[in-house]
Design an enzyme around this catalytic site. Sequence first.
Site, PDB file in Angstrom:
ATOM      1  N   LYS A 112       0.865  -1.222   0.625  1.00  8.66           N
ATOM      2  CA  LYS A 112      -0.108   0.169   0.092  1.00  8.66           C
ATOM      3  C   LYS A 112       0.670   0.968  -0.383  1.00  8.66           C
ATOM      4  O   LYS A 112       1.800   1.312   1.185  1.00  8.66           O
ATOM      5  CB  LYS A 112      -1.052   0.084   1.297  1.00  8.66           C
ATOM      6  CG  LYS A 112      -2.079   0.947   1.231  1.00  8.66           C
ATOM      7  CD  LYS A 112      -2.526   1.043   2.766  1.00  8.66           C
ATOM      8  CE  LYS A 112      -3.839   2.157   2.889  1.00  8.66           C
ATOM      9  NZ  LYS A 112      -4.682   1.833   4.644  1.00  8.66           N
ATOM     10  N   HIS A 114      -0.574   4.321   0.345  1.00 11.05           N
ATOM     11  CA  HIS A 114      -0.803   5.806   1.065  1.00 11.05           C
ATOM     12  C   HIS A 114      -1.286   5.136   2.241  1.00 11.05           C
ATOM     13  O   HIS A 114      -1.780   4.165   2.907  1.00 11.05           O
ATOM     14  CB  HIS A 114      -2.166   6.075   0.262  1.00 11.05           C
ATOM     15  CG  HIS A 114      -2.960   4.845  -0.119  1.00 11.05           C
ATOM     16  ND1 HIS A 114      -2.820   3.635  -0.515  1.00 11.05           N
ATOM     17  CD2 HIS A 114      -4.291   5.262   0.790  1.00 11.05           C
ATOM     18  CE1 HIS A 114      -4.392   3.371  -0.502  1.00 11.05           C
ATOM     19  NE2 HIS A 114      -4.604   4.331   0.600  1.00 11.05           N
TER      20      HIS A 114
END
Length: 232
Positions: A112, A114
């Site tokens: 991921k 963010h």
Amino acid sequence: MSDLAQYKKDFLKSCHDGGILKFGTFELKSKRISPYFFNAGDFHTARLAGAIAKAFALTILDAQKNGLEFDIVFGPAYKGIPLATAVTIKIGELEAANLDKISYSFDRKEAKDHGEGGNIVGAGLKGKRVLIIDDVVTAGTAKREAIEKIRKEGGIVAGIVVALDRMEKLPATDGDDSKPGPSAIGEMKKEYGIPIFSIVTLDDVIDGMRGLISEEDIKKAEEYRAKYKASD
């Protein structure tokens, strides 16, 4: 049925009744023609999900009594994700001492980029003893990837638990399957020095299915075992 532990008998019956464990003619990734097929992805109803979670939890609790120590149940994406979650809950239900002691975690296929970022969802792995759970070990590739991810995060791999040990030798590199050979599980035990447990083995399947499937299907499974059983 057999002298199997009751929870193993119950698990096999759930697999058979739910169509997870099928008998017939199936081509595997190895190109071998197997007389049986096991698909843990079919444990999708509430009843069947509960059955596999309970069987995993009881297998793990048995291993704990025999010295297994771990902090986190880790499920490799994707099939391992619901397994890790359900099994952790079931362990807490069966053994109250584990309610706040045992956590779960799983990996993302892609990191991921963010928010909190990272590859791991759930409990952090750094400095923790991590138990990997999954459906089967075929070539061991997915489990090796999981081990490397856990170690990269600073975790310590405590062991692996799978639903089914096919007890099957790896395909011969020269194509001659008549030669004796090790299993993927046996190779991983040697390579990483970790214990690997299973809810049931092919021996258990053959023993536990007597009376539930035809004698012809039993015979074919026995012949397959004799032809492809691993040397370790």
